[in-house]
Design a protein around this motif. Structure first.
Motif, PDB file in Angstrom:
ATOM      1  N   VAL A  73       0.665  15.354  41.869  1.00  0.00           N
ATOM      2  CA  VAL A  73       1.244  16.551  41.789  1.00  0.00           C
ATOM      3  C   VAL A  73       1.851  16.684  40.416  1.00  0.00           C
ATOM      4  CG1 VAL A  73       1.627  16.680  44.381  1.00  0.00           C
ATOM      5  CG2 VAL A  73       3.422  15.785  42.768  1.00  0.00           C
ATOM      6  N   GLY A  74       1.783  17.636  40.009  1.00  0.00           N
ATOM      7  CA  GLY A  74       2.690  18.370  38.750  1.00  0.00           C
ATOM      8  C   GLY A  74       3.822  19.189  39.383  1.00  0.00           C
ATOM      9  N   VAL A  75       5.049  18.925  38.865  1.00  0.00           N
ATOM     10  CA  VAL A  75       6.311  19.862  39.556  1.00  0.00           C
ATOM     11  C   VAL A  75       7.101  20.392  38.315  1.00  0.00           C
ATOM     12  CG1 VAL A  75       8.118  19.377  40.633  1.00  0.00           C
ATOM     13  CG2 VAL A  75       6.356  18.178  41.289  1.00  0.00           C
ATOM     14  N   ILE A  76       7.545  21.850  38.171  1.00  0.00           N
ATOM     15  CA  ILE A  76       8.311  22.293  37.651  1.00  0.00           C
ATOM     16  C   ILE A  76       9.517  23.150  38.452  1.00  0.00           C
ATOM     17  CG2 ILE A  76       6.812  24.389  37.293  1.00  0.00           C
ATOM     18  CD1 ILE A  76       7.791  24.810  34.322  1.00  0.00           C
ATOM     19  N   ALA A  77      10.508  22.560  37.991  1.00  0.00           N
ATOM     20  CA  ALA A  77      11.762  23.094  38.559  1.00  0.00           C
ATOM     21  C   ALA A  77      12.037  24.370  37.635  1.00  0.00           C
ATOM     22  CB  ALA A  77      12.996  22.067  38.520  1.00  0.00           C
ATOM     23  N   GLY A 126      -7.150  12.686  37.389  1.00  0.00           N
ATOM     24  CA  GLY A 126      -6.704  13.647  38.710  1.00  0.00           C
ATOM     25  C   GLY A 126      -5.155  13.716  38.507  1.00  0.00           C
ATOM     26  N   ASN A 127      -4.511  12.994  37.536  1.00  0.00           N
ATOM     27  CA  ASN A 127      -2.968  13.276  37.397  1.00  0.00           C
ATOM     28  C   ASN A 127      -2.701  14.778  37.101  1.00  0.00           C
ATOM     29  OD1 ASN A 127      -2.347  10.270  37.478  1.00  0.00           O
ATOM     30  ND2 ASN A 127      -3.493  10.030  35.582  1.00  0.00           N
ATOM     31  N   ALA A 128      -1.934  15.508  37.770  1.00  0.00           N
ATOM     32  CA  ALA A 128      -1.589  16.990  37.719  1.00  0.00           C
ATOM     33  C   ALA A 128      -0.539  16.922  37.011  1.00  0.00           C
ATOM     34  CB  ALA A 128      -1.413  17.476  39.264  1.00  0.00           C
ATOM     35  N   ASP A 129      -0.464  18.347  36.596  1.00  0.00           N
ATOM     36  CA  ASP A 129       0.868  18.940  35.716  1.00  0.00           C
ATOM     37  C   ASP A 129       0.834  20.388  36.221  1.00  0.00           C
ATOM     38  OD1 ASP A 129       2.671  19.012  33.346  1.00  0.00           O
ATOM     39  OD2 ASP A 129       1.113  20.744  32.852  1.00  0.00           O
ATOM     40  N   ALA A 130       2.077  20.899  36.358  1.00  0.00           N
ATOM     41  CA  ALA A 130       2.318  22.324  36.336  1.00  0.00           C
ATOM     42  C   ALA A 130       3.140  22.782  35.263  1.00  0.00           C
ATOM     43  CB  ALA A 130       3.144  22.493  37.907  1.00  0.00           C
ATOM     44  N   SER A 131       2.717  23.886  34.921  1.00  0.00           N
ATOM     45  CA  SER A 131       3.456  24.605  33.596  1.00  0.00           C
ATOM     46  C   SER A 131       3.861  26.263  33.726  1.00  0.00           C
ATOM     47  CB  SER A 131       2.724  24.338  32.329  1.00  0.00           C
ATOM     48  OG  SER A 131       3.173  24.778  31.213  1.00  0.00           O
ATOM     49  N   HIS A 132       4.769  26.643  33.089  1.00  0.00           N
ATOM     50  CA  HIS A 132       5.233  27.985  33.037  1.00  0.00           C
ATOM     51  C   HIS A 132       4.453  28.764  31.929  1.00  0.00           C
ATOM     52  CE1 HIS A 132       7.991  30.968  31.160  1.00  0.00           C
ATOM     53  NE2 HIS A 132       8.132  31.211  32.224  1.00  0.00           N
ATOM     54  N   ARG A 133       4.187  29.819  32.130  1.00  0.00           N
ATOM     55  CA  ARG A 133       3.582  30.996  30.909  1.00  0.00           C
ATOM     56  C   ARG A 133       4.408  32.186  31.060  1.00  0.00           C
ATOM     57  NH1 ARG A 133       2.008  26.845  29.369  1.00  0.00           N
ATOM     58  NH2 ARG A 133       0.028  26.268  28.621  1.00  0.00           N
ATOM     59  N   PRO A 185      17.061  26.815  43.981  1.00  0.00           N
ATOM     60  CA  PRO A 185      16.578  27.218  45.067  1.00  0.00           C
ATOM     61  C   PRO A 185      14.952  27.228  45.039  1.00  0.00           C
ATOM     62  CG  PRO A 185      17.115  29.018  43.763  1.00  0.00           C
ATOM     63  CD  PRO A 185      17.133  27.801  43.014  1.00  0.00           C
ATOM     64  N   MET A 186      14.372  26.720  44.105  1.00  0.00           N
ATOM     65  CA  MET A 186      12.932  26.953  44.151  1.00  0.00           C
ATOM     66  C   MET A 186      12.263  25.640  43.461  1.00  0.00           C
ATOM     67  SD  MET A 186      11.355  29.935  41.868  1.00  0.00           S
ATOM     68  CE  MET A 186      11.405  29.960  40.325  1.00  0.00           C
ATOM     69  N   ILE A 187      10.937  25.339  43.573  1.00  0.00           N
ATOM     70  CA  ILE A 187      10.237  24.409  42.778  1.00  0.00           C
ATOM     71  C   ILE A 187       8.747  24.786  42.940  1.00  0.00           C
ATOM     72  CG2 ILE A 187       9.897  22.662  44.722  1.00  0.00           C
ATOM     73  CD1 ILE A 187      10.599  20.592  42.352  1.00  0.00           C
ATOM     74  N   VAL A 188       8.027  24.624  41.910  1.00  0.00           N
ATOM     75  CA  VAL A 188       6.706  24.912  41.791  1.00  0.00           C
ATOM     76  C   VAL A 188       5.998  23.499  41.668  1.00  0.00           C
ATOM     77  CG1 VAL A 188       4.861  26.030  40.464  1.00  0.00           C
ATOM     78  CG2 VAL A 188       7.123  27.121  40.717  1.00  0.00           C
ATOM     79  N   ILE A 189       4.718  23.626  42.500  1.00  0.00           N
ATOM     80  CA  ILE A 189       4.000  22.415  42.654  1.00  0.00           C
ATOM     81  C   ILE A 189       2.689  22.553  42.408  1.00  0.00           C
ATOM     82  CG2 ILE A 189       3.185  20.565  44.086  1.00  0.00           C
ATOM     83  CD1 ILE A 189       5.906  20.298  45.274  1.00  0.00           C
ATOM     84  N   GLY A 190       1.927  21.793  41.597  1.00  0.00           N
ATOM     85  CA  GLY A 190       0.294  21.956  41.556  1.00  0.00           C
ATOM     86  C   GLY A 190      -0.163  20.758  41.975  1.00  0.00           C
ATOM     87  N   ALA A 191      -1.392  20.942  42.501  1.00  0.00           N
ATOM     88  CA  ALA A 191      -2.092  19.654  43.156  1.00  0.00           C
ATOM     89  C   ALA A 191      -3.637  20.237  43.159  1.00  0.00           C
ATOM     90  CB  ALA A 191      -1.609  19.183  44.451  1.00  0.00           C
TER      91      ALA A 191
END
Length: 305
Positions: free
Chosen positions: A99-103, A185-192, A44-50
């Motif tokens: 974009v960087g994406v983390i599901a 400029g290649n993006a990444d999204a991560s969890h902490r 139901p959700m996805i996190v995006i970084g840009a």
């Protein structure tokens, strides 16, 4: 195609994890495996970084009923949602962006990282072509169950530093997301994740967190090695409030400083340049957490500068 760039390789070398990182590199794919298709369809959700037009990085979250994320090809997916007008990524994702994406599924403690290029369509959806796809381990993910609640977002509050209320928000945080990018400029999204107090607001423009033992890839720290810009997303899981921060981050390798924070391998310092807080931004709410058994304790000494 090389899996790691120079910044990641430099951090792996300094951390003594080059061999382990070389082994783990085998999990990185360009296509979406069948198991991941099923996983994404249930989220139901996805996190995006840009990055925005100024080159500043932000992280945000998109939500929808299960099925709003659809795999449309071997390396492509469609997200039937886009950042709203109050979201700091609204303009950045109005066209084409890296974009960087983390599901992430807090209910099962599963997560999946994806990096690529997003294009916003006339139907207000995001078509994303992926260059990297890989799963992450369940460490430091707090278990939660989702529920939906009608939400009327408050007007965004923009500032150049944290308020006292924001600082209390930071200290109560057990999970946040961080967006970074390499020199191209290649993006990444991560969890902490960690116990409340692992993320500390030292003062209104200075945050600090311990870098815990991870998968040895050092995607986030490798990006920071070559590009200090970073964006943080702090969600209030109970109220749907989102605190977005952009600024710069540096990694402190001083072992004495890390020793003051239980479980820390290194310490990351983040300087706040801009903050956007939107109360009740998300209609997706979550239950109280069942904390990860991997979370190190948070010491009283570690909760101060």
């Amino acid at each position: 195609m090389a899996i790691y760039h120079d910044g990641e390789l430099a951090v792996q070398e300094r951390a003594g994890s080059r061999h382990a990182a070389g082994t783990v590199a085998a999990i990185v794919r360009t296509d979406i495996p069948d198991a991941a298709r099923l996983f994404l369809a249930a989220q139901p959700m996805i996190v995006i970084g840009a990055a925005d037009s100024r080159g500043d990085l932000w992280a945000s979250v998109l939500t929808g009923e299960a099925g709003f994320i659809t795999v449309t090809g071997p390396s492509s997916l469609t997200v039937r949602a886009a950042p709203g007008p109050y979201d700091p990524l609204h303009a950045a994702l109005a066209g084409t962006a890296r974009v960087g994406v983390i599901a992430i599924d807090p209910g099962t403690r599963r997560r999946m990282r994806m990096n690529g290029t997003a294009h916003r369509t006339a139907e207000n959806t995001l078509d994303i072509e992926l260059q990297q796809v890989y799963a992450n381990c369940p460490k430091y993910i707090q278990k939660r169950e989702p529920r939906w609640q009608s939400a009327t977002p408050g007007r965004p509050r923009h500032a150049g530093e944290l308020t006292s209320e924001d600082m209390a928000f930071v200290h109560a945080t057990d999970t946040f997301f961080v967006a970074t990018a390499d020199l191209e400029g290649n993006a990444d999204a991560s969890h902490r994740g960690g116990h409340p107090g692992f993320l500390t607001a030292v003062d209104p423009t200075h945050l600090r967190w311990p870098d815990y033992l991870g998968n040895s890839m050092f995607n986030t720290l490798g990006n920071l090695e070559v590009n200090p810009k970073a964006g943080l997303l702090l969600p209030d899981w109970a109220t749907g409030t989102l605190l977005h921060l952009t600024g710069t981050a540096t990694v402190d390798w001083d072992p004495d400083r890390a020793a003051a924070l239980p479980g820390a391998q290194r310490v990351v310092d983040f300087t706040v340049e801009r903050a956007v807080r939107v109360d009740h931004a998300s209609p997706l709410r979550w239950s109280a957490p069942e904390f990860s058994r991997f979370n190190p304790p948070v010491s009283l000494e570690g909760s101060t500068a």
